[in-house]
Enzyme design. Structure first.
Site, short mmCIF file in Angstrom:
data_model
loop_
_atom_site.label_atom_id
_atom_site.label_comp_id
_atom_site.label_asym_id
_atom_site.label_seq_id
_atom_site.Cartn_x
_atom_site.Cartn_y
_atom_site.Cartn_z
N THR A 1 54.43 -0.86 47.03
CA THR A 1 54.70 -1.34 45.68
C THR A 1 56.01 -0.77 45.14
O THR A 1 56.46 0.31 45.56
CB THR A 1 53.55 -0.93 44.73
OG1 THR A 1 53.89 -1.22 43.38
CG2 THR A 1 53.26 0.56 44.84
N ASP A 2 56.61 -1.46 44.17
CA ASP A 2 57.81 -0.94 43.50
C ASP A 2 57.48 0.22 42.58
O ASP A 2 58.37 0.97 42.16
CB ASP A 2 58.53 -2.05 42.72
CG ASP A 2 57.67 -2.72 41.65
OD1 ASP A 2 56.49 -2.36 41.49
OD2 ASP A 2 58.19 -3.62 40.97
N GLU A 3 56.21 0.43 42.26
CA GLU A 3 55.85 1.49 41.31
C GLU A 3 56.12 2.89 41.86
O GLU A 3 56.18 3.86 41.09
CB GLU A 3 54.39 1.33 40.87
CG GLU A 3 54.16 0.03 40.13
CD GLU A 3 52.79 -0.06 39.49
OE1 GLU A 3 52.31 0.97 38.97
OE2 GLU A 3 52.19 -1.15 39.51
N TYR B 1 47.93 6.14 40.80
CA TYR B 1 48.06 5.03 41.75
C TYR B 1 49.39 5.10 42.48
O TYR B 1 49.45 5.10 43.71
CB TYR B 1 47.92 3.69 41.03
CG TYR B 1 48.47 2.53 41.83
CD1 TYR B 1 47.92 2.22 43.08
CD2 TYR B 1 49.54 1.77 41.37
CE1 TYR B 1 48.44 1.18 43.85
CE2 TYR B 1 50.05 0.73 42.12
CZ TYR B 1 49.51 0.43 43.36
OH TYR B 1 50.01 -0.59 44.11
N LYS C 1 50.31 5.80 46.49
CA LYS C 1 51.04 4.84 47.32
C LYS C 1 52.33 5.47 47.86
O LYS C 1 52.72 5.22 49.01
CB LYS C 1 51.36 3.57 46.53
CG LYS C 1 50.16 2.66 46.31
CD LYS C 1 49.58 2.15 47.62
CE LYS C 1 50.49 1.13 48.29
NZ LYS C 1 49.88 0.58 49.54
#
Length: 353
Positions: free
Chosen positions: A132-134, A158, A162
């Site tokens: 993810t970009d997060e 989260y 990741k």
């Protein structure tokens, strides 16, 4: 055959459906079927002998070893993850267990399997990790979009879990030579999206006459990627990506959450007008912002276009119309996923300010 983990979730299920629509190569689909994993996403494959579904956990090493030995996949595509920021704030341990411990055990099982393959099969093998970009943190309003070399600065349980999984994948490539690829995507939307995320939540609540909850001022900016565009990008990276590389996947569609909600309301006004003649926008309700809410994400996907010739087929306008129409045409799917546990969660999470 390929092994897809997390293939009953939103993105994973779309990938499996698109894969089997594009080619005849069989899919072994492993999913734990937690709250967001829904085997009904795969109902259209119930009689398809190319699809084998196994309910199980990527942290179950015994199961992984058995499946890899029995089916001998030529590639693994790892979607399996706990994936909702709000849930990670309330219960971070599940995210550590699946995203960190689970990824570690999957990597170790795959490494053992790969190490024992004949030379030609070993050279052709791939492990593609979907992220993810997060993991990159948050961007200032005028800052350039995230590139693959941006520092990791995760801000939620989260995204931290990741980020850890991304680092493990990288380490297993550099330490053991495992042939890995990583993709970091922006916010996905489209069919089969579990309705706790913004776009499906707004569609479902609007049709039910419920408030449309907007965190804080609603000016949080995200880059939106139609899920089937994401699936085509993953297929392309799996096919031709350079080993050990990371590819950012984005839709080139930065929008503020409040603008997304207003656009959905206008589409519903057109496609399924309210009986009283009012706009669905009248249901918009601002609620207390969540802790540590990142203000802006944006993906620079030029590397993927430059190296592999991929770019999204959908604009946000075409993709969101398809998405709204899909939810209007599948009320039985919506009803099935809205269990008591889901209702309790939404009531807890989106209390009015």
């Amino acid at each position: 055959m390929i092994l897809v983990t997390g293939g009953a979730g939103f993105i994973g299920a779309n990938f499996v459906l698109d894969w089997l629509a594009q080619c005849d190569e069989p899919v072994l689909n492993l999913d734990k079927l937690t709250y967001a994993g829904n085997v009904h996403n795969l109902d259209s494959l119930s009689q398809d002998t190319r699809h084998t579904f196994v309910q199980g956990d990527i942290a179950d090493r015994t199961l992984l070893d058995r499946l890899l030995a029995q089916h001998r996949p030529r590639a693994v595509v790892n979607f399996a993850a706990e994936s909702h920021v709000d849930r990670s704030i309330h219960g971070p341990e599940d995210f550590i267990q699946t995203n960190v411990v689970g990824t570690f055990r999957l990597l170790e099982a795959v490494r053992q399997h790969w190490s024992g393959l004949p030379a030609m099969e070993k050279e052709a093998f791939r492990f593609l990790h979907v992220s993810t970009d997060e993991v990159y943190g948050t961007l200032e309003p005028e800052a350039p979009a995230f590139t693959e070399t941006h520092n990791y600065e995760p801000n939620s349980p989260y995204s931290a879990s990741k980020a850890a999984s991304d680092h493990l994948v990288r380490a297993w490539h550099h330490t053991y030579g495992l042939p890995v690829l990583t993709t970091n995507c922006s916010n996905n939307y489209g069919p089969y999206h579990f309705p706790e995320k913004l776009i499906p939540l707004v569609i479902v609540n609007a049709l039910a006459g419920k408030p449309l909850p907007i965190y804080g001022d609603g000016r949080q900016i995200r880059d939106w990627l139609y899920v089937r565009d994401h699936c085509s990008a993953i297929r392309r990276v799996l096919e031709a990506g350079r080993l050990g590389e990371t590819y950012n996947v984005g839709g080139w569609n930065e929008s503020a959450n409040i603008d997304i909600v207003r656009l959905i309301c206008s589409l519903l006004d057109e496609l399924r007008p309210r009986a009283d003649g009012q706009s669905y926008a009248a249901q918009i309700t601002h609620v207390t912002d969540r802790p540590g809410h990142d203000r802006r994400y944006a993906i620079d996907a030029r590397k993927l276009e430059r190296e592999l010739g991929w770019k999204p087929a959908e604009t946000f306008e075409t993709g969101i119309r398809k998405t709204v129409q899909w939810y209007l045409e599948h009320p039985e799917w919506v009803a099935q996923v809205q269990s008591g546990a889901y209702r309790d969660w939404v009531q807890k999470q989106y209390q009015s300010a």
